[in-house]
Write a protein that holds these residues in place. Structure first.
Motif, PDB file in Angstrom:
ATOM      1  N   VAL A   1       0.837  -1.207   0.000  1.00 29.02           N
ATOM      2  CA  VAL A   1       0.000   0.000   0.000  1.00 29.02           C
ATOM      3  C   VAL A   1       0.868   1.251   0.000  1.00 29.02           C
ATOM      4  CG1 VAL A   1      -2.038  -1.006   1.111  1.00 29.02           C
ATOM      5  CG2 VAL A   1      -0.153  -0.149   2.528  1.00 29.02           C
ATOM      6  N   SER A   2       2.154   1.088  -0.337  1.00 31.53           N
ATOM      7  CA  SER A   2       3.099   2.191  -0.138  1.00 31.53           C
ATOM      8  C   SER A   2       3.894   2.567  -1.368  1.00 31.53           C
ATOM      9  CB  SER A   2       4.067   1.831   0.996  1.00 31.53           C
ATOM     10  OG  SER A   2       4.629   0.545   0.793  1.00 31.53           O
TER      11      SER A   2
ATOM     12  N   ARG B   1      -1.024   5.283  -1.763  1.00 32.20           N
ATOM     13  CA  ARG B   1      -0.486   5.508  -0.417  1.00 32.20           C
ATOM     14  C   ARG B   1      -1.546   5.981   0.576  1.00 32.20           C
ATOM     15  NH1 ARG B   1       5.697   7.855  -0.211  1.00 32.20           N
ATOM     16  NH2 ARG B   1       6.696   5.919  -0.896  1.00 32.20           N
TER      17      ARG B   1
ATOM     18  N   GLN C   1      -2.568   3.454   3.346  1.00 32.01           N
ATOM     19  CA  GLN C   1      -1.731   3.014   4.458  1.00 32.01           C
ATOM     20  C   GLN C   1      -1.966   3.810   5.749  1.00 32.01           C
ATOM     21  OE1 GLN C   1       2.517   3.596   3.872  1.00 32.01           O
ATOM     22  NE2 GLN C   1       2.168   5.515   2.779  1.00 32.01           N
ATOM     23  N   HIS C   2      -3.024   4.595   5.776  1.00 33.98           N
ATOM     24  CA  HIS C   2      -3.275   5.445   6.938  1.00 33.98           C
ATOM     25  C   HIS C   2      -4.507   4.999   7.722  1.00 33.98           C
ATOM     26  CE1 HIS C   2      -0.185   8.183   5.573  1.00 33.98           C
ATOM     27  NE2 HIS C   2      -0.785   8.295   4.397  1.00 33.98           N
TER      28      HIS C   2
ATOM     29  N   LEU D   1      -6.392   1.781   6.342  1.00 35.99           N
ATOM     30  CA  LEU D   1      -5.492   0.638   6.400  1.00 35.99           C
ATOM     31  C   LEU D   1      -6.106  -0.497   7.203  1.00 35.99           C
ATOM     32  CD1 LEU D   1      -2.741  -0.592   5.716  1.00 35.99           C
ATOM     33  CD2 LEU D   1      -1.858   0.426   7.831  1.00 35.99           C
TER      34      LEU D   1
ATOM     35  N   VAL E   1       2.539  -6.308   5.844  1.00 33.70           N
ATOM     36  CA  VAL E   1       2.200  -5.073   5.139  1.00 33.70           C
ATOM     37  C   VAL E   1       3.466  -4.239   4.986  1.00 33.70           C
ATOM     38  CG1 VAL E   1       1.565  -3.808   7.252  1.00 33.70           C
ATOM     39  CG2 VAL E   1       0.642  -3.085   5.034  1.00 33.70           C
TER      40      VAL E   1
ATOM     41  N   LEU F   1       5.179  -0.558   4.369  1.00 31.94           N
ATOM     42  CA  LEU F   1       4.891   0.853   4.609  1.00 31.94           C
ATOM     43  C   LEU F   1       5.961   1.750   3.992  1.00 31.94           C
ATOM     44  CD1 LEU F   1       3.767   0.571   8.347  1.00 31.94           C
ATOM     45  CD2 LEU F   1       2.309   0.665   6.305  1.00 31.94           C
TER      46      LEU F   1
ATOM     47  N   SER G   1      -0.404   3.767  11.723  1.00 31.22           N
ATOM     48  CA  SER G   1      -0.422   2.683  10.743  1.00 31.22           C
ATOM     49  C   SER G   1      -0.054   1.349  11.372  1.00 31.22           C
ATOM     50  CB  SER G   1       0.543   2.997   9.587  1.00 31.22           C
ATOM     51  OG  SER G   1       0.121   4.125   8.860  1.00 31.22           O
TER      52      SER G   1
END
Length: 356
Positions: free
Chosen positions: A174-175, A183, A186-187, A191, A217, A219, A231
């Motif tokens: 997700v980064s 992106r 990822q928050h 997330l 995951v 980051l 996160s």
């Protein structure tokens, strides 16, 4: 030495992506041959975690073997595990070329590839045909460019479902900075919601097959301290089983090469200190509850040890392979063994988090 004197000068005269494809085709061809095992013989490097045994903590990061075409060749180099992908449910061409740039004066690369890959089904078929698997294979999965974030979970679930029987672990990407809007996933709550869906799919596949496939995951290095904390907490709440720190960065601080103005994610030496610091921060946040993989600017055995003592159980590299050649893996394994002994550690597990 052969790489530095013969192969590298030739490859570095080519367009970076052309050189990448040429090298990968050679490794794909070599993967069909009986290859010697150049992996570490020292048991001090061995660990058992995430449901698998790792002969070395040094792994290949995602992005190099996107389509799982050369896993045997990379395993023979001495990597303790190989991460393939990023793979998406549907094949896609990625962003327009040029999209890969060398920055030799910075020991760095900038890429804006955009998840170019053949799709999860093609990769699953290749992995299913592997007769010998010397090292665990991780599948890095992402969403297609045309999939909105609101339905992204379905793409990640599709990747897990398609590759469950042939991968040893999964990485939720997700980064990457090269897929628009990715992106944002990822928050915090976004997330947590995404990873909860992925873990639900993983549980369904575990019930179906009785196979355990841990999910990690990955980051970004550009998270602030507060964002990282949120996160990590979201990932742990969702039941994620490991963290990878970090992906490429959007920062251009300290670069000297003319390509520094190119858009995309930066990898290599400029990321070394930042990624190690985030490993340390995540280790403190998790208190060692889940394994951490450190990636970013690993060129030497000391770089690898720094990430391990900061809290990483495993370490990955990519850019060093481009600049130093395949011999860097064997050198890292030998150097890491020597440095562990110099520090008084009997094995790599004893070193994890000791400087955090």
């Amino acid at each position: 030495m052969l790489y530095e004197r013969l192969a590298k000068p030739v490859l570095f005269r080519l367009d970076p992506e052309d050189a990448h494809h040429l090298t990968l085709r050679g490794l794909e061809w070599a993967s069909h041959l009986p290859l010697p095992n150049l992996g570490p013989a020292d048991p001090a490097l061995q660990q058992t975690l995430l449901g698998s045994t790792y002969a070395s903590p040094i792994g290949l990061a995602a992005g190099l073997d996107k389509n799982a075409v050369a896993v045997p060749a990379f395993s023979a180099m001495g990597f303790g595990f190989v991460e393939v992908g990023t793979l998406t449910p549907r094949a896609q061409p990625g962003n327009d070329r040029p999209r890969l740039f060398r920055l030799p004066s910075d020991d760095a690369l900038i890429n804006r590839m955009g998840f170019n890959n053949d799709g999860v089904d093609a990769a699953a078929q290749r992995l299913a045909r592997l007769r010998v698997r010397r090292a665990p294979v991780w599948a890095n999965v992402g969403r297609n460019k045309t999939t909105p974030n609101e339905t992204a979970a379905q793409d990640y679930r599709a990747g897990v479902r398609a590759l469950w029987d042939v991968a040893d672990a999964f990485v939720v990407n997700v980064s990457s900075p090269n897929t628009p809007g990715l992106r944002a996933l990822q928050h915090g709550d976004d997330l947590r919601a995404l990873l909860t869906e992925v873990m639900h799919e993983a549980e369904m596949q575990r019930v179906r097959t009785a196979l355990r496939r841990p999910v990690l995951v990955k980051l970004a290095p550009d998270l602030t301290g507060e964002e990282l904390e949120v996160s990590v907490e979201a990932a742990l709440t969702a039941g994620i089983e490991g963290l990878i720190l970090t992906n490429t960065t959007l920062s251009r601080e300290g670069l000297t090469h003319a390509h520094r103005e190119q858009t995309g994610g930066l990898s290599g030496r400029p990321l070394t200190a930042r990624s190690t610091q985030l490993v340390r921060d995540a280790y403190r946040l998790t208190r060692g509850r889940v394994p951490i993989v450190g990636v970013g600017g690993v060129f030497t055995a000391q770089d690898a040890l720094d990430k391990i003592t900061a809290g990483a159980n495993l370490v990955e590299l990519y850019t060093a392979l481009i600049y130093r050649g395949p011999g860097v893996v064997r050198a890292l394994n030998a150097g890491l063994t020597r440095r562990l002994r110099e520090r008084g550690f009997r094995n790599v597990a004893e070193a994890i988090g000791t400087d955090a």
